[in-house]
Scaffold this active site. Structure first.
Site, PDB file in Angstrom:
ATOM      1  N   LEU A  21      32.120   7.927 -42.299  1.00  0.00           N
ATOM      2  CA  LEU A  21      30.924   7.485 -43.027  1.00  0.00           C
ATOM      3  C   LEU A  21      30.502   8.529 -44.048  1.00  0.00           C
ATOM      4  CD1 LEU A  21      28.957   6.038 -40.002  1.00  0.00           C
ATOM      5  CD2 LEU A  21      29.982   4.741 -41.871  1.00  0.00           C
ATOM      6  N   GLY A  22      31.018   9.749 -43.879  1.00  0.00           N
ATOM      7  CA  GLY A  22      30.668  10.804 -44.825  1.00  0.00           C
ATOM      8  C   GLY A  22      31.178  12.137 -44.329  1.00  0.00           C
ATOM      9  N   LYS A  25      29.543  19.831 -44.668  1.00  0.00           N
ATOM     10  CA  LYS A  25      30.046  21.219 -44.662  1.00  0.00           C
ATOM     11  C   LYS A  25      30.653  21.561 -43.308  1.00  0.00           C
ATOM     12  CE  LYS A  25      28.463  25.934 -45.581  1.00  0.00           C
ATOM     13  NZ  LYS A  25      27.306  26.752 -45.193  1.00  0.00           N
ATOM     14  N   GLY A  27      31.528  19.318 -40.835  1.00  0.00           N
ATOM     15  CA  GLY A  27      32.352  18.311 -40.157  1.00  0.00           C
ATOM     16  C   GLY A  27      32.154  16.956 -40.791  1.00  0.00           C
ATOM     17  N   VAL A  29      31.168  12.522 -40.238  1.00  0.00           N
ATOM     18  CA  VAL A  29      30.508  11.485 -39.436  1.00  0.00           C
ATOM     19  C   VAL A  29      31.377  10.237 -39.487  1.00  0.00           C
ATOM     20  CG1 VAL A  29      28.471  10.024 -39.166  1.00  0.00           C
ATOM     21  CG2 VAL A  29      28.202  12.403 -39.881  1.00  0.00           C
ATOM     22  N   LYS A  44      28.945  12.179 -35.113  1.00  0.00           N
ATOM     23  CA  LYS A  44      28.982  13.362 -35.986  1.00  0.00           C
ATOM     24  C   LYS A  44      29.853  14.398 -35.287  1.00  0.00           C
ATOM     25  CE  LYS A  44      25.228  15.105 -38.449  1.00  0.00           C
ATOM     26  NZ  LYS A  44      23.974  15.878 -38.618  1.00  0.00           N
ATOM     27  N   ASP A 138      12.369  19.330 -43.592  1.00  0.00           N
ATOM     28  CA  ASP A 138      13.436  19.061 -44.561  1.00  0.00           C
ATOM     29  C   ASP A 138      13.451  17.595 -44.969  1.00  0.00           C
ATOM     30  OD1 ASP A 138      17.016  19.768 -44.673  1.00  0.00           O
ATOM     31  OD2 ASP A 138      15.441  19.898 -46.184  1.00  0.00           O
TER      32      ASP A 138
END
Ligand SMILES: Clc1ccc(CN2CCN(c3c(Br)cnc4[nH]c(-c5ccc(CN6CCOCC6)cc5)nc34)CC2)cc1
Length: 280
Positions: A21-22, A25, A27, A29, A44, A138
Protein backbone atom coordinates in the site's frame (compact mmCIF):
# COMPACT_ATOMS: atom_id res chain seq x y z
CA UNK A 1 -13.11 -9.04 13.72
CA UNK A 2 -10.22 -8.87 16.08
CA UNK A 3 -11.83 -6.50 18.60
CA UNK A 4 -10.62 -7.04 22.14
CA UNK A 5 -10.11 -10.76 21.75
CA UNK A 6 -7.53 -12.60 23.91
CA UNK A 7 -4.06 -11.23 23.20
CA UNK A 8 -2.81 -14.07 21.04
CA UNK A 9 0.69 -14.39 19.60
CA UNK A 10 0.43 -13.50 15.94
CA UNK A 11 2.96 -14.66 13.34
CA UNK A 12 3.38 -13.81 9.69
CA UNK A 13 1.89 -17.23 8.83
CA UNK A 14 -1.48 -16.02 10.14
CA UNK A 15 -1.74 -13.66 7.18
CA UNK A 16 -2.03 -13.75 3.39
CA UNK A 17 0.01 -10.78 2.18
CA UNK A 18 -1.46 -8.68 -0.65
CA UNK A 19 -0.27 -5.65 -2.62
CA UNK A 20 2.03 -3.05 -1.06
CA UNK A 21 0.00 0.00 0.00
CA UNK A 22 3.04 2.23 0.36
CA UNK A 23 6.72 2.32 1.13
CA UNK A 24 8.33 4.30 3.94
CA UNK A 25 11.76 4.97 5.39
CA UNK A 26 11.64 2.08 7.87
CA UNK A 27 9.63 -0.44 5.88
CA UNK A 28 6.46 -1.03 3.91
CA UNK A 29 2.72 -1.33 4.46
CA UNK A 30 0.89 -4.23 2.81
CA UNK A 31 -2.73 -5.10 2.31
CA UNK A 32 -3.15 -8.36 4.24
CA UNK A 33 -5.87 -10.81 5.25
CA UNK A 34 -5.93 -12.75 8.49
CA UNK A 35 -6.41 -16.36 7.33
CA UNK A 36 -8.95 -17.62 9.87
CA UNK A 37 -11.29 -14.60 10.10
CA UNK A 38 -10.62 -13.41 6.50
CA UNK A 39 -10.33 -9.95 8.13
CA UNK A 40 -8.63 -7.39 5.91
CA UNK A 41 -5.88 -5.34 7.62
CA UNK A 42 -2.95 -3.12 6.76
CA UNK A 43 0.28 -4.79 7.84
CA UNK A 44 3.10 -2.33 8.54
CA UNK A 45 6.42 -4.21 8.30
CA UNK A 46 9.40 -2.39 9.81
CA UNK A 47 13.05 -3.42 9.61
CA UNK A 48 14.70 -3.61 13.03
CA UNK A 49 18.03 -2.67 11.47
CA UNK A 50 16.59 0.59 10.12
CA UNK A 51 14.88 1.36 13.43
CA UNK A 52 18.10 0.78 15.37
CA UNK A 53 20.16 2.89 12.94
CA UNK A 54 17.77 5.82 13.45
CA UNK A 55 17.40 5.09 17.18
CA UNK A 56 13.59 5.23 17.01
CA UNK A 57 12.72 1.96 18.76
CA UNK A 58 11.50 3.90 21.84
CA UNK A 59 9.25 5.97 19.53
CA UNK A 60 7.82 2.80 17.98
CA UNK A 61 7.19 1.33 21.43
CA UNK A 62 5.31 4.52 22.38
CA UNK A 63 3.36 4.47 19.08
CA UNK A 64 2.26 0.89 19.81
CA UNK A 65 1.50 1.59 23.48
CA UNK A 66 -0.60 4.67 22.68
CA UNK A 67 -2.42 3.57 19.52
CA UNK A 68 -3.30 0.13 20.91
CA UNK A 69 -5.33 1.76 23.69
CA UNK A 70 -7.22 4.33 21.60
CA UNK A 71 -10.72 3.45 20.38
CA UNK A 72 -12.40 6.13 18.24
CA UNK A 73 -14.08 6.07 14.78
CA UNK A 74 -11.63 8.72 13.54
CA UNK A 75 -8.48 7.08 14.86
CA UNK A 76 -6.90 4.22 12.92
CA UNK A 77 -7.01 1.10 15.07
CA UNK A 78 -3.86 -0.82 16.01
CA UNK A 79 -5.10 -4.40 16.56
CA UNK A 80 -1.78 -5.90 17.62
CA UNK A 81 1.87 -6.42 16.77
CA UNK A 82 4.49 -9.12 16.59
CA UNK A 83 8.12 -9.44 15.57
CA UNK A 84 10.68 -11.92 14.27
CA UNK A 85 14.48 -11.75 14.04
CA UNK A 86 14.63 -8.94 11.46
CA UNK A 87 11.26 -7.20 11.52
CA UNK A 88 8.48 -5.68 13.61
CA UNK A 89 4.91 -6.07 12.29
CA UNK A 90 2.02 -3.73 13.20
CA UNK A 91 -1.49 -5.07 12.50
CA UNK A 92 -3.42 -1.92 11.59
CA UNK A 93 -6.95 -1.08 10.46
CA UNK A 94 -7.19 -0.88 6.66
CA UNK A 95 -8.50 2.52 5.45
CA UNK A 96 -10.24 1.68 2.18
CA UNK A 97 -9.86 5.06 0.47
CA UNK A 98 -6.19 5.66 1.22
CA UNK A 99 -4.22 8.74 2.11
CA UNK A 100 -5.97 12.11 2.36
CA UNK A 101 -3.00 14.14 1.13
CA UNK A 102 -3.15 12.38 -2.27
CA UNK A 103 -6.79 13.50 -2.49
CA UNK A 104 -5.74 17.06 -1.52
CA UNK A 105 -2.97 17.11 -4.16
CA UNK A 106 -5.42 15.76 -6.76
CA UNK A 107 -8.10 18.40 -6.17
CA UNK A 108 -5.77 21.26 -5.05
CA UNK A 109 -8.01 22.31 -2.15
CA UNK A 110 -11.24 21.13 -0.51
CA UNK A 111 -14.50 23.12 -0.48
CA UNK A 112 -15.77 24.64 2.77
CA UNK A 113 -18.29 21.89 3.52
CA UNK A 114 -15.77 19.07 3.06
CA UNK A 115 -13.13 20.96 5.07
CA UNK A 116 -15.48 21.79 7.96
CA UNK A 117 -16.71 18.18 8.12
CA UNK A 118 -13.16 16.82 8.21
CA UNK A 119 -12.05 19.40 10.80
CA UNK A 120 -14.98 18.69 13.13
CA UNK A 121 -14.29 14.94 13.06
CA UNK A 122 -10.60 15.60 13.75
CA UNK A 123 -11.49 17.92 16.63
CA UNK A 124 -13.57 15.11 18.15
CA UNK A 125 -10.76 12.54 17.69
CA UNK A 126 -8.11 14.88 19.14
CA UNK A 127 -10.36 15.80 22.08
CA UNK A 128 -10.73 12.05 22.75
CA UNK A 129 -6.89 11.73 22.72
CA UNK A 130 -6.55 14.69 25.07
CA UNK A 131 -9.00 13.13 27.57
CA UNK A 132 -6.39 10.33 27.73
CA UNK A 133 -3.58 12.88 28.08
CA UNK A 134 -2.25 11.91 24.65
CA UNK A 135 -0.91 14.65 22.36
CA UNK A 136 -0.61 13.59 18.73
CA UNK A 137 1.89 16.38 17.82
CA UNK A 138 2.04 15.42 14.15
CA UNK A 139 -1.41 16.15 12.71
CA UNK A 140 -0.83 16.78 8.99
CA UNK A 141 -2.41 15.51 5.75
CA UNK A 142 0.22 12.75 5.39
CA UNK A 143 -1.03 11.22 8.64
CA UNK A 144 -4.71 11.24 7.69
CA UNK A 145 -6.40 8.31 5.97
CA UNK A 146 -9.89 7.97 4.51
CA UNK A 147 -12.23 5.13 5.43
CA UNK A 148 -14.80 3.35 3.26
CA UNK A 149 -17.51 5.99 3.87
CA UNK A 150 -15.18 8.95 3.42
CA UNK A 151 -14.54 9.33 7.15
CA UNK A 152 -11.13 10.54 8.32
CA UNK A 153 -8.77 8.34 10.35
CA UNK A 154 -5.82 9.83 12.20
CA UNK A 155 -2.86 7.46 11.87
CA UNK A 156 0.82 7.36 12.75
CA UNK A 157 1.14 8.11 16.46
CA UNK A 158 4.90 7.89 16.07
CA UNK A 159 5.34 11.40 17.45
CA UNK A 160 2.59 11.25 20.09
CA UNK A 161 3.52 11.65 23.75
CA UNK A 162 1.81 11.97 27.09
CA UNK A 163 1.01 15.52 28.16
CA UNK A 164 2.64 17.72 29.36
CA UNK A 165 5.88 17.24 27.52
CA UNK A 166 9.02 19.08 26.64
CA UNK A 167 10.27 16.16 24.55
CA UNK A 168 12.04 17.68 21.55
CA UNK A 169 10.49 16.60 18.25
CA UNK A 170 13.77 16.28 16.35
CA UNK A 171 12.83 18.45 13.43
CA UNK A 172 13.52 15.90 10.72
CA UNK A 173 10.18 16.51 9.01
CA UNK A 174 8.53 19.77 8.11
CA UNK A 175 8.19 22.60 10.63
CA UNK A 176 4.96 23.71 8.95
CA UNK A 177 2.65 22.13 11.51
CA UNK A 178 4.53 23.02 14.68
CA UNK A 179 3.26 25.73 17.03
CA UNK A 180 5.54 28.54 18.29
CA UNK A 181 6.18 26.83 21.65
CA UNK A 182 7.47 23.68 19.92
CA UNK A 183 9.71 25.43 17.40
CA UNK A 184 11.08 27.39 20.37
CA UNK A 185 11.67 24.09 22.23
CA UNK A 186 9.50 25.19 25.16
CA UNK A 187 7.25 23.04 27.34
CA UNK A 188 4.11 22.20 25.43
CA UNK A 189 0.83 20.46 26.11
CA UNK A 190 -2.32 19.26 24.33
CA UNK A 191 -2.96 22.69 22.79
CA UNK A 192 -0.25 21.98 20.20
CA UNK A 193 -2.91 19.87 18.46
CA UNK A 194 -5.34 22.83 18.49
CA UNK A 195 -2.72 24.85 16.59
CA UNK A 196 -2.17 21.99 14.10
CA UNK A 197 -5.94 21.85 13.51
CA UNK A 198 -5.76 25.52 12.46
CA UNK A 199 -2.84 24.79 10.11
CA UNK A 200 -4.79 21.86 8.66
CA UNK A 201 -7.94 23.97 8.13
CA UNK A 202 -5.87 26.54 6.24
CA UNK A 203 -4.23 23.81 4.13
CA UNK A 204 -7.59 22.15 3.29
CA UNK A 205 -9.05 25.49 2.13
CA UNK A 206 -6.01 27.07 0.40
CA UNK A 207 -4.11 23.93 -0.69
CA UNK A 208 -0.89 24.63 1.24
CA UNK A 209 0.19 25.32 4.84
CA UNK A 210 0.01 28.96 6.13
CA UNK A 211 3.66 29.49 7.11
CA UNK A 212 5.30 27.81 4.12
CA UNK A 213 8.61 29.43 3.19
CA UNK A 214 11.72 28.48 1.21
CA UNK A 215 13.85 27.57 4.24
CA UNK A 216 13.53 26.38 7.84
CA UNK A 217 14.68 29.78 9.14
CA UNK A 218 11.98 31.70 7.28
CA UNK A 219 9.26 29.18 8.23
CA UNK A 220 10.44 29.39 11.85
CA UNK A 221 10.14 33.21 11.76
CA UNK A 222 6.68 33.14 10.21
CA UNK A 223 5.43 30.64 12.83
CA UNK A 224 6.71 32.49 15.89
CA UNK A 225 5.29 35.75 14.48
CA UNK A 226 2.00 33.99 13.56
CA UNK A 227 2.44 35.66 10.18
CA UNK A 228 -0.85 34.50 8.55
CA UNK A 229 -1.64 35.72 5.04
CA UNK A 230 -4.94 34.76 3.37
CA UNK A 231 -4.52 34.72 -0.44
CA UNK A 232 -7.37 36.07 -2.62
CA UNK A 233 -7.54 32.76 -4.53
CA UNK A 234 -9.23 30.40 -3.88
CA UNK A 235 -12.06 32.55 -2.47
CA UNK A 236 -12.66 31.59 1.16
CA UNK A 237 -15.41 32.96 3.44
CA UNK A 238 -14.59 35.42 6.23
CA UNK A 239 -16.11 33.02 8.79
CA UNK A 240 -13.63 30.32 7.70
CA UNK A 241 -10.74 32.79 8.12
CA UNK A 242 -12.15 33.80 11.53
CA UNK A 243 -12.19 30.10 12.55
CA UNK A 244 -8.55 29.62 11.50
CA UNK A 245 -7.57 32.76 13.44
CA UNK A 246 -9.16 31.31 16.62
CA UNK A 247 -6.73 28.34 16.48
CA UNK A 248 -3.53 29.98 15.16
CA UNK A 249 -2.99 31.97 18.35
CA UNK A 250 0.51 32.32 19.84
CA UNK A 251 -0.69 32.05 23.45
CA UNK A 252 -1.42 28.31 23.78
CA UNK A 253 -4.04 28.96 26.49
CA UNK A 254 -6.10 31.25 24.26
CA UNK A 255 -6.56 28.80 21.35
CA UNK A 256 -10.16 27.72 20.67
CA UNK A 257 -10.81 24.65 22.87
CA UNK A 258 -11.57 21.49 20.82
CA UNK A 259 -14.97 21.12 22.51
CA UNK A 260 -15.85 24.65 21.26
CA UNK A 261 -15.08 23.77 17.61
CA UNK A 262 -18.58 22.30 17.13
CA UNK A 263 -20.14 25.64 18.24
CA UNK A 264 -18.13 27.80 15.85
CA UNK A 265 -20.40 29.60 13.29
CA UNK A 266 -18.35 28.42 10.26
CA UNK A 267 -18.32 24.80 11.45
CA UNK A 268 -22.06 24.90 12.27
CA UNK A 269 -22.89 26.35 8.85
CA UNK A 270 -20.70 23.93 6.88
CA UNK A 271 -20.05 20.60 8.66
CA UNK A 272 -22.26 17.86 7.18
CA UNK A 273 -24.23 16.22 10.02
CA UNK A 274 -25.04 12.97 8.13
CA UNK A 275 -21.37 12.53 7.26
CA UNK A 276 -20.61 13.03 10.95
CA UNK A 277 -23.46 10.77 12.07
CA UNK A 278 -21.97 7.89 10.01
CA UNK A 279 -19.38 7.47 12.75
CA UNK A 280 -17.26 10.14 11.20
CL1 LIG B 1 6.71 2.12 7.16
C1 LIG B 1 5.56 3.05 6.25
C2 LIG B 1 5.32 2.70 4.92
C3 LIG B 1 4.41 3.46 4.18
C4 LIG B 1 3.76 4.54 4.78
C5 LIG B 1 2.78 5.36 3.99
N1 LIG B 1 1.38 4.83 4.04
C6 LIG B 1 0.81 4.89 5.39
C7 LIG B 1 -0.68 4.52 5.34
N2 LIG B 1 -0.84 3.17 4.78
C8 LIG B 1 -2.15 2.64 5.00
C9 LIG B 1 -2.56 2.24 6.27
BR1 LIG B 1 -1.33 2.31 7.71
C10 LIG B 1 -3.84 1.78 6.50
N3 LIG B 1 -4.75 1.71 5.51
C11 LIG B 1 -4.40 2.09 4.27
N4 LIG B 1 -5.12 2.11 3.13
C12 LIG B 1 -4.30 2.54 2.16
C13 LIG B 1 -4.69 2.67 0.77
C14 LIG B 1 -5.97 2.31 0.38
C15 LIG B 1 -6.35 2.39 -0.98
C16 LIG B 1 -5.45 2.84 -1.94
C17 LIG B 1 -5.84 2.91 -3.39
N5 LIG B 1 -6.20 4.26 -3.79
C18 LIG B 1 -7.31 4.81 -2.96
C19 LIG B 1 -7.74 6.17 -3.50
O1 LIG B 1 -8.14 6.06 -4.86
C20 LIG B 1 -7.06 5.61 -5.68
C21 LIG B 1 -6.60 4.22 -5.24
C22 LIG B 1 -4.16 3.24 -1.54
C23 LIG B 1 -3.77 3.14 -0.18
N6 LIG B 1 -3.07 2.85 2.64
C24 LIG B 1 -3.12 2.56 3.97
C25 LIG B 1 -0.23 3.05 3.47
C26 LIG B 1 1.25 3.49 3.50
C27 LIG B 1 3.99 4.86 6.11
C28 LIG B 1 4.89 4.11 6.86
Amino acid sequence: GTSGGPKRRWTIDDFDIGKPLGKGKFGNVYLAREKQSKYIVALKVLFKSQLQQSNVEHQLRREIEIQAHLRHPNILRLYGYFYDKEKVYLILEYAARGELYKELVRCNHFDERTSATYILSLARALHYCHTKHVIHRDVKPENLLVGLNGELKISDFGWSVHAPSNRRKTLCGTLDYLPPEMVEGKEHTTSVDNWSLGVLTYEFLFGGPPFEAPGHQETYRRIVRVDIKFPDKPAVSDSAKAFISKLLVKDAHRRLPLLEVQNDPWIKANADPDMLARGN
